[in-house]
Design a protein around this motif. Structure first.
Motif, PDB file in Angstrom:
ATOM      1  N   VAL A   1      -9.131   5.993  -0.420  1.00 16.28           N
ATOM      2  CA  VAL A   1      -8.532   4.839   0.260  1.00 16.28           C
ATOM      3  C   VAL A   1      -8.888   3.548  -0.453  1.00 16.28           C
ATOM      4  O   VAL A   1      -8.061   2.645  -0.641  1.00 16.28           O
ATOM      5  N   THR A   2     -10.155   3.455  -0.876  1.00 15.80           N
ATOM      6  CA  THR A   2     -10.598   2.239  -1.569  1.00 15.80           C
ATOM      7  C   THR A   2      -9.860   2.043  -2.870  1.00 15.80           C
ATOM      8  O   THR A   2      -9.499   0.913  -3.240  1.00 15.80           O
ATOM      9  N   LEU A   3      -9.618   3.139  -3.604  1.00 17.62           N
ATOM     10  CA  LEU A   3      -8.870   3.024  -4.859  1.00 17.62           C
ATOM     11  C   LEU A   3      -7.458   2.513  -4.616  1.00 17.62           C
ATOM     12  O   LEU A   3      -6.932   1.704  -5.387  1.00 17.62           O
ATOM     13  N   ARG A   4      -6.824   2.993  -3.551  1.00 20.34           N
ATOM     14  CA  ARG A   4      -5.473   2.508  -3.250  1.00 20.34           C
ATOM     15  C   ARG A   4      -5.486   1.008  -2.946  1.00 20.34           C
ATOM     16  O   ARG A   4      -4.630   0.242  -3.402  1.00 20.34           O
ATOM     17  N   GLU A   5      -6.472   0.609  -2.128  1.00 25.97           N
ATOM     18  CA  GLU A   5      -6.542  -0.807  -1.778  1.00 25.97           C
ATOM     19  C   GLU A   5      -6.905  -1.663  -2.995  1.00 25.97           C
ATOM     20  O   GLU A   5      -6.400  -2.779  -3.151  1.00 25.97           O
ATOM     21  N   MET A   6      -7.769  -1.138  -3.867  1.00 21.15           N
ATOM     22  CA  MET A   6      -8.114  -1.887  -5.083  1.00 21.15           C
ATOM     23  C   MET A   6      -6.909  -2.063  -5.988  1.00 21.15           C
ATOM     24  O   MET A   6      -6.713  -3.119  -6.605  1.00 21.15           O
ATOM     25  N   ARG A   7      -6.086  -1.026  -6.068  1.00 23.96           N
ATOM     26  CA  ARG A   7      -4.882  -1.122  -6.907  1.00 23.96           C
ATOM     27  C   ARG A   7      -3.955  -2.221  -6.388  1.00 23.96           C
ATOM     28  O   ARG A   7      -3.384  -2.989  -7.159  1.00 23.96           O
TER      29      ARG A   7
ATOM     30  N   PRO B   1       3.504   9.442  18.215  1.00 25.89           N
ATOM     31  CA  PRO B   1       2.085   9.326  17.878  1.00 25.89           C
ATOM     32  C   PRO B   1       1.912   8.764  16.475  1.00 25.89           C
ATOM     33  O   PRO B   1       2.486   9.268  15.508  1.00 25.89           O
ATOM     34  N   VAL B   2       1.147   7.710  16.368  1.00 30.34           N
ATOM     35  CA  VAL B   2       0.956   7.055  15.070  1.00 30.34           C
ATOM     36  C   VAL B   2      -0.209   7.731  14.359  1.00 30.34           C
ATOM     37  O   VAL B   2      -1.306   7.827  14.915  1.00 30.34           O
ATOM     38  N   PRO B   3      -0.007   8.220  13.127  1.00 27.97           N
ATOM     39  CA  PRO B   3      -1.089   8.889  12.417  1.00 27.97           C
ATOM     40  C   PRO B   3      -2.140   7.896  11.945  1.00 27.97           C
ATOM     41  O   PRO B   3      -1.949   6.674  12.011  1.00 27.97           O
ATOM     42  N   ALA B   4      -3.245   8.440  11.484  1.00 30.74           N
ATOM     43  CA  ALA B   4      -4.283   7.579  10.914  1.00 30.74           C
ATOM     44  C   ALA B   4      -3.746   6.905   9.654  1.00 30.74           C
ATOM     45  O   ALA B   4      -3.159   7.557   8.779  1.00 30.74           O
ATOM     46  N   LEU B   5      -3.932   5.584   9.555  1.00 31.02           N
ATOM     47  CA  LEU B   5      -3.383   4.806   8.453  1.00 31.02           C
ATOM     48  C   LEU B   5      -4.511   4.118   7.692  1.00 31.02           C
ATOM     49  O   LEU B   5      -5.613   3.907   8.225  1.00 31.02           O
ATOM     50  N   ASP B   6      -4.215   3.770   6.456  1.00 33.65           N
ATOM     51  CA  ASP B   6      -5.141   2.935   5.701  1.00 33.65           C
ATOM     52  C   ASP B   6      -5.311   1.602   6.429  1.00 33.65           C
ATOM     53  O   ASP B   6      -4.383   1.096   7.074  1.00 33.65           O
TER      54      ASP B   6
ATOM     55  N   GLY C   1       8.287   9.558   6.485  1.00 33.10           N
ATOM     56  CA  GLY C   1       7.484   8.947   5.427  1.00 33.10           C
ATOM     57  C   GLY C   1       7.222   7.473   5.589  1.00 33.10           C
ATOM     58  O   GLY C   1       6.844   6.816   4.626  1.00 33.10           O
ATOM     59  N   GLY C   2       7.407   6.929   6.766  1.00 35.55           N
ATOM     60  CA  GLY C   2       7.190   5.501   6.926  1.00 35.55           C
ATOM     61  C   GLY C   2       6.826   5.118   8.348  1.00 35.55           C
ATOM     62  O   GLY C   2       7.137   5.834   9.307  1.00 35.55           O
ATOM     63  N   LEU C   3       6.147   3.993   8.478  1.00 33.07           N
ATOM     64  CA  LEU C   3       5.782   3.420   9.772  1.00 33.07           C
ATOM     65  C   LEU C   3       6.702   2.236  10.038  1.00 33.07           C
ATOM     66  O   LEU C   3       6.899   1.382   9.168  1.00 33.07           O
ATOM     67  N   THR C   4       7.276   2.156  11.218  1.00 33.93           N
ATOM     68  CA  THR C   4       8.189   1.066  11.566  1.00 33.93           C
ATOM     69  C   THR C   4       7.588   0.243  12.695  1.00 33.93           C
ATOM     70  O   THR C   4       6.947   0.777  13.600  1.00 33.93           O
ATOM     71  N   VAL C   5       7.801  -1.049  12.628  1.00 36.70           N
ATOM     72  CA  VAL C   5       7.411  -1.962  13.695  1.00 36.70           C
ATOM     73  C   VAL C   5       8.567  -2.922  13.915  1.00 36.70           C
ATOM     74  O   VAL C   5       9.140  -3.467  12.975  1.00 36.70           O
ATOM     75  N   GLU C   6       8.951  -3.101  15.172  1.00 32.59           N
ATOM     76  CA  GLU C   6      10.069  -3.969  15.534  1.00 32.59           C
ATOM     77  C   GLU C   6       9.642  -4.859  16.680  1.00 32.59           C
ATOM     78  O   GLU C   6       9.164  -4.375  17.701  1.00 32.59           O
TER      79      GLU C   6
ATOM     80  N   VAL D   1       4.261   5.257   4.336  1.00 30.52           N
ATOM     81  CA  VAL D   1       2.907   5.736   4.594  1.00 30.52           C
ATOM     82  C   VAL D   1       2.578   6.800   3.567  1.00 30.52           C
ATOM     83  O   VAL D   1       3.238   7.847   3.496  1.00 30.52           O
ATOM     84  N   GLU D   2       1.584   6.519   2.731  1.00 33.73           N
ATOM     85  CA  GLU D   2       1.186   7.470   1.704  1.00 33.73           C
ATOM     86  C   GLU D   2       0.364   8.587   2.304  1.00 33.73           C
ATOM     87  O   GLU D   2      -0.449   8.359   3.203  1.00 33.73           O
ATOM     88  N   PRO D   3       0.567   9.816   1.858  1.00 28.83           N
ATOM     89  CA  PRO D   3      -0.220  10.940   2.396  1.00 28.83           C
ATOM     90  C   PRO D   3      -1.698  10.715   2.179  1.00 28.83           C
ATOM     91  O   PRO D   3      -2.123  10.192   1.150  1.00 28.83           O
ATOM     92  N   ALA D   4      -2.505  11.092   3.154  1.00 27.82           N
ATOM     93  CA  ALA D   4      -3.957  10.917   3.036  1.00 27.82           C
ATOM     94  C   ALA D   4      -4.490  11.784   1.918  1.00 27.82           C
ATOM     95  O   ALA D   4      -4.033  12.904   1.676  1.00 27.82           O
ATOM     96  N   GLY D   5      -5.462  11.251   1.220  1.00 27.85           N
ATOM     97  CA  GLY D   5      -6.108  12.013   0.162  1.00 27.85           C
ATOM     98  C   GLY D   5      -5.419  11.950  -1.165  1.00 27.85           C
ATOM     99  O   GLY D   5      -5.735  12.743  -2.059  1.00 27.85           O
TER     100      GLY D   5
END
Length: 397
Positions: free
Chosen positions: A240-246, A292-297, A333-338, A389-393
């Protein structure tokens, strides 16, 4: 590239004015042809030659205005030769008066007008021509004076309008440059703000990994299962940290930014409290979680929280007496907010920079998502965002 008539006229004043002078001669020819034949000049070709001579100063009106005025004064002797004044002579004096009033300062324009029309008035008094009309010299002088004043006034009015338009263009260009600079500054400010918040997320993950590594080292020889679980958590947190650093490296960050603390930023869990806070402020809000909202970064959760916060804040400011709805959902493959409301929406204005809109777009673009903002068909306002939403791991390449 083909030039337009106005641009060609401006860039080639001599050629354009030669055609203008020829047009004045054609005007006199038309006048002659429209009069009864018994009033035609005895020698028509000679009349055309003298008419062309009287119109010649017009060809120099912009290329050499003062020589054109002198040449026009020289044509005052033509009526004495012909016995009548060509029409092009009067038109030439009008055109030169107008030209000097448009292109010269007030003192020079007045001097040129006086220089042109005083000799005409003197000739009307001293050697008046036989016009066939029962009018005296005073009438001719007054007529010429009014004609000169009209040409001068029209020229000065055109000059003032051109000056005003030029000033308006400069002002509009300066306002546009200022607007662009403000928009760029807004983008830069928002990018720095996002960088600070992503730094918070990354720093929090690194701190967690440090704590887990310390714990795993201490229990390594006593409890292998606990150590293995801690190391697995460190592995997931590092991805997760690598994704956020990128993403953090893609955001502008300056050395002048203050150091951020390790306090984690709000996420999806904070939306419920945010909705309650807005309700207490006076805007009825309904929170709907479709799936149900999955665990997200944490970075994605923070983005969704900030978008919801900005949209509800705008609704609270601009919607008036209205209600709002926040919908969270998950699609392929995505999270939506309206966020929608039933109010009147923000009023458009030329000085509105839209920092909140800039922030929303920057946050969504950072994660490769899409954002749609605008009025609803049935009234009210709508903010819709979809974030992949990127797959975990997984670690982005």
């Amino acid at each position: 590239m083909t030039e337009g008539p106005e641009r060609w006229w401006v860039r080639r004043p001599l050629a354009g004015d030669v055609l203008f002078a020829a047009a004045l001669v054609l005007v006199e020819v038309a006048f002659v042809l429209l009069t009864p034949r018994e009033f035609w000049p005895r020698q028509l070709p000679s009349m055309l030659a003298w008419s062309g001579l009287c119109a010649a100063p017009v060809a120099l009106r912009r290329a050499a205005p003062w020589p054109a005025v002198g040449a026009a004064l020289a044509t005052l002797a033509v009526p004495a030769v012909l016995g009548h004044a060509p029409t092009t002579q009067s038109l030439t004096f009008l055109v030169l008066t107008y030209t000097m009033a448009v292109h010269r300062a007030a003192l020079a324009a007045v001097a040129a007008t006086v220089l042109l029309w005083v000799p005409v008035a003197a000739l009307n008094v001293l050697t008046p021509l036989d016009t066939g009309l029962d009018v005296g010299p005073a009438y001719l002088v007054l007529n010429n004076l009014l004609t000169a004043l009209l040409a001068y006034a029209v020229g000065r009015a055109v000059r003032a309008r051109r000056t005003s338009l030029r000033a308006l263009r400069e002002r509009a260009r300066a306002a546009e440059d200022n607007q662009r600079a403000l928009a760029e500054q807004a983008v830069a400010d928002e990018r720095r703000r996002i960088a600070r918040e992503l730094h918070d997320v990354v720093a929090h993950h690194v701190s967690v990994m440090g704590v887990l590594a310390t714990g795993a080292r201490r229990v390594l020889h006593r409890d292998l299962a606990a150590a293995d679980e801690a190391i697995a958590t460190i592995e997931d947190t590092s991805r997760v940290t690598l994704r956020e650093m990128r993403r953090l490296l893609d955001v502008l960050r300056t050395d002048a930014e203050p150091a951020a603390d390790l306090t984690p930023q709000p996420g999806l869990a904070g939306i419920t409290a945010l909705v309650e806070q807005v309700r207490e402020a006076g805007l009825p809000v309904v929170l709907e979680v479709a799936d149900p909202v999955p665990a997200l970064d944490e970075g994605v959760s923070l983005t969704v929280y900030r978008i919801t916060q900005e949209a509800l804040t705008n609704a609270l400011k601009h919607a008036g007496s209205a209600t709002a709805t926040v919908r969270l959902g998950v699609d392929a493959g995505g999270l939506t907010v309206e966020i929608t409301d039933t109010g009147r929406g923000p009023e458009p204005g030329p000085d509105r920079i839209g920092h909140g809109l800039v922030g929303m777009r920057e946050r969504v673009a950072l994660y490769g998502g899409t954002l749609r903002i605008g009025p609803r068909p049935g009234g009210g306002f709508r903010v819709y965002a979809r974030i992949p939403v990127e797959p975990a791991g997984t670690v982005p390449a």
